[in-house]
Design a protein around this motif. Structure first.
Motif, short mmCIF file in Angstrom:
data_model
loop_
_atom_site.label_atom_id
_atom_site.label_comp_id
_atom_site.label_asym_id
_atom_site.label_seq_id
_atom_site.Cartn_x
_atom_site.Cartn_y
_atom_site.Cartn_z
N MET A 199 0.83 -1.21 0.00
CA MET A 199 0.00 0.00 0.00
C MET A 199 0.86 1.25 0.00
N SER A 200 1.92 1.22 0.79
CA SER A 200 2.83 2.37 0.86
C SER A 200 3.50 2.64 -0.49
N ASP A 201 3.86 1.57 -1.20
CA ASP A 201 4.47 1.71 -2.52
C ASP A 201 3.52 2.36 -3.52
N PHE A 202 2.26 1.95 -3.49
CA PHE A 202 1.27 2.54 -4.40
C PHE A 202 1.05 4.01 -4.07
N ASN A 203 1.13 4.33 -2.80
CA ASN A 203 0.97 5.72 -2.38
C ASN A 203 2.13 6.58 -2.87
N LYS A 204 3.36 6.08 -2.73
CA LYS A 204 4.54 6.86 -3.11
C LYS A 204 4.76 6.89 -4.62
N ASN A 205 4.57 5.75 -5.28
CA ASN A 205 4.90 5.66 -6.71
C ASN A 205 3.76 6.10 -7.62
N ASP A 206 2.52 5.87 -7.21
CA ASP A 206 1.37 6.18 -8.06
C ASP A 206 0.59 7.40 -7.56
N GLY A 207 0.94 7.89 -6.37
CA GLY A 207 0.23 9.05 -5.84
C GLY A 207 -1.18 8.76 -5.39
N ILE A 208 -1.49 7.48 -5.13
CA ILE A 208 -2.84 7.10 -4.69
C ILE A 208 -3.00 7.45 -3.21
N SER A 209 -4.07 8.14 -2.88
CA SER A 209 -4.38 8.43 -1.47
C SER A 209 -5.01 7.20 -0.84
N PHE A 210 -4.81 7.04 0.46
CA PHE A 210 -5.38 5.90 1.18
C PHE A 210 -6.12 6.37 2.43
N VAL A 211 -7.28 5.76 2.65
CA VAL A 211 -7.94 5.85 3.95
C VAL A 211 -7.82 4.46 4.56
N TYR A 212 -7.04 4.36 5.62
CA TYR A 212 -6.75 3.08 6.25
C TYR A 212 -7.57 2.96 7.53
N ILE A 213 -8.54 2.05 7.53
CA ILE A 213 -9.45 1.87 8.66
C ILE A 213 -8.97 0.71 9.52
N THR A 214 -8.80 0.95 10.82
CA THR A 214 -8.28 -0.11 11.69
C THR A 214 -8.59 0.19 13.15
N HIS A 215 -8.46 -0.85 13.98
CA HIS A 215 -8.49 -0.64 15.44
C HIS A 215 -7.10 -0.88 16.03
N ASP A 216 -6.13 -1.15 15.15
CA ASP A 216 -4.76 -1.47 15.56
C ASP A 216 -3.87 -0.24 15.41
N LEU A 217 -3.48 0.36 16.51
CA LEU A 217 -2.66 1.57 16.46
C LEU A 217 -1.28 1.32 15.87
N ALA A 218 -0.76 0.10 16.06
CA ALA A 218 0.59 -0.21 15.56
C ALA A 218 0.63 -0.17 14.03
N THR A 219 -0.34 -0.82 13.37
CA THR A 219 -0.36 -0.80 11.90
C THR A 219 -0.73 0.59 11.38
N ALA A 220 -1.59 1.31 12.12
CA ALA A 220 -1.94 2.68 11.71
C ALA A 220 -0.70 3.56 11.72
N ARG A 221 0.11 3.41 12.76
CA ARG A 221 1.33 4.21 12.87
C ARG A 221 2.32 3.87 11.77
N TYR A 222 2.39 2.61 11.39
CA TYR A 222 3.34 2.17 10.37
C TYR A 222 2.95 2.69 8.99
N ILE A 223 1.67 2.51 8.64
CA ILE A 223 1.24 2.86 7.28
C ILE A 223 1.12 4.37 7.09
N ALA A 224 0.74 5.08 8.15
CA ALA A 224 0.50 6.53 8.02
C ALA A 224 1.56 7.34 8.75
N GLN A 225 2.81 6.86 8.73
CA GLN A 225 3.86 7.50 9.53
C GLN A 225 4.12 8.95 9.13
N CYS A 226 3.77 9.34 7.92
CA CYS A 226 3.91 10.74 7.50
C CYS A 226 2.54 11.37 7.24
N GLY A 227 1.48 10.68 7.64
CA GLY A 227 0.14 11.16 7.36
C GLY A 227 -0.61 11.60 8.60
N ARG A 228 -1.94 11.47 8.54
CA ARG A 228 -2.79 11.91 9.63
C ARG A 228 -3.52 10.74 10.26
#
Length: 333
Positions: A199-228
């Motif tokens: 997912m991170s690769d598609f975001n960086k290389n293709d410019g695709i925005s992501f809304v990542y829905i989760t109850h897991d703060l660890a994966t949220a922090r990893y995927i959105a480390q430069c996001g909101r």
């Protein structure tokens, strides 16, 4: 920066029916949601089960229509479009479901599941070009050799492979935004990192925005480390801001409670007593929503003022829905 999707004053209610109910009840799932998703960013939406995360995702993708409010894609309200333009706008936003097996037709091969959106979106594409595009998509999501997977049925693939196929299907029509609803919660732990990196690769290389829905703060922090990060409770956004700022210095009592509940592998921190700052472990009811703060019944800092309708307080670049920020102690890790 261009806004891909805007949610304005969203409200979502469902009717609760039953033969033992004297009258129908309204379940107010979302209340006064305002959220902008910008081009090329990743936004993580977190909160406990029943807080309305998935409902927001389904509204963004057009699967559900809000009871009240507007959904703007590229600045235009999609519910003012005719049917043709509505579906054209919806193609810009794709959805990746949590259950990869349920999301794929069990009696159709992977080739048929992938080719359908490609042929619909790219009018006049030949069979050879479609086959070539499917192979390219499967290669991009790490399924090699691609020809080996095209003839398979969903039950012949592992959970991680099916999730990659859903990812390939989502990017096949070149969307601006992908809503991923807990995409790694039903796959092996060893495979989760590879899906998040994809997912991170598609975001960086293709410019695709992501809304990542989760109850897991660890994966949220990893995927959105430069996001909101958007923290939700009982259908409302209680805190929103840059993910590192929110997780290092949470200001809303509910955000503090979420972080306190996460186990830590550091034995020095684990030995310390870390009380979860809430009065009750019971989730509030959506049937009888208070006019004021939704966290009132569980908040240790609540007062009579919290029963009134409250707005957002700005803390730097963040917004926090709490009228007692000065009384809430700063968070210490």
């Amino acid at each position: 920066m261009r806004k891909v999707v805007e949610l304005k004053d969203l409200n979502m209610s469902f009717d609760k029916k039953g033969k033992f109910l004297q009258k129908e009840k309204k379940i107010h799932v979302l209340r006064d949601i305002n959220l902008d998703i910008y081009e090329g960013e990743i936004v993580a939406i977190v909160g406990e089960s029943g807080c309305g995360k998935t409902t927001i995702g389904k509204i963004i993708t057009g699967i559900l229509r809000p009871t009240k409010g507007e959904v703007l894609i590229d600045g235009k309200n999609i519910y003012k479009f005719d049917i043709k333009n509505f579906f054209q706008a919806r193609e810009k936003v794709q959805f990746i479901q949590q259950d990869s097996y349920a999301a794929l037709n069990p009696v159709r091969t992977i080739a048929k599941s992938l080719s359908a959106p490609i042929k619909h979106h790219f009018k006049g594409i030949s069979s050879e070009e479609c086959d070539e595009k499917m192979c390219q998509l499967l290669t991009r999501v790490g399924l090699n050799p691609p020809e080996q997977f095209l003839s398979k049925y969903p039950h012949m693939c592992s959970g991680g492979q099916r999730q990659r196929i859903l990812m390939a299907r989502a990017i096949s029509i070149e969307p601006s935004l992908i809503v991923a609803d807990e995409p790694v919660s039903m796959i092996d732990v060893s495979m989760r990192l590879s899906i998040l990196n994809l997912m991170s690769d598609f975001n960086k290389n293709d410019g695709i925005s992501f809304v990542y829905i989760t109850h897991d703060l660890a994966t949220a922090r990893y995927i959105a480390q430069c996001g909101r990060i958007v923290v939700m409770y009982l259908g409302e956004i209680v805190e929103e801001g840059k993910i590192e700022e929110v997780l290092h210095d949470p200001r809303h009592p509910y955000t503090q409670a979420l972080i306190a509940a996460v186990p830590t592998p550091d034995p020095k921190i684990a030995k310390k007593e870390r009380k979860i700052p809430i009065k009750s472990m019971d989730l509030g009811s959506l049937e009888n929503r208070p006019e004021g703060c939704v966290f009132y019944d569980r908040c240790p800092y609540a007062c009579d003022k919290c029963k009134e309708k409250i707005g957002y307080e700005l803390v730097g670049t963040r917004r926090v829905k709490c009228c007692r920020l000065n009384e809430v102690p700063k968070w210490n890790h």
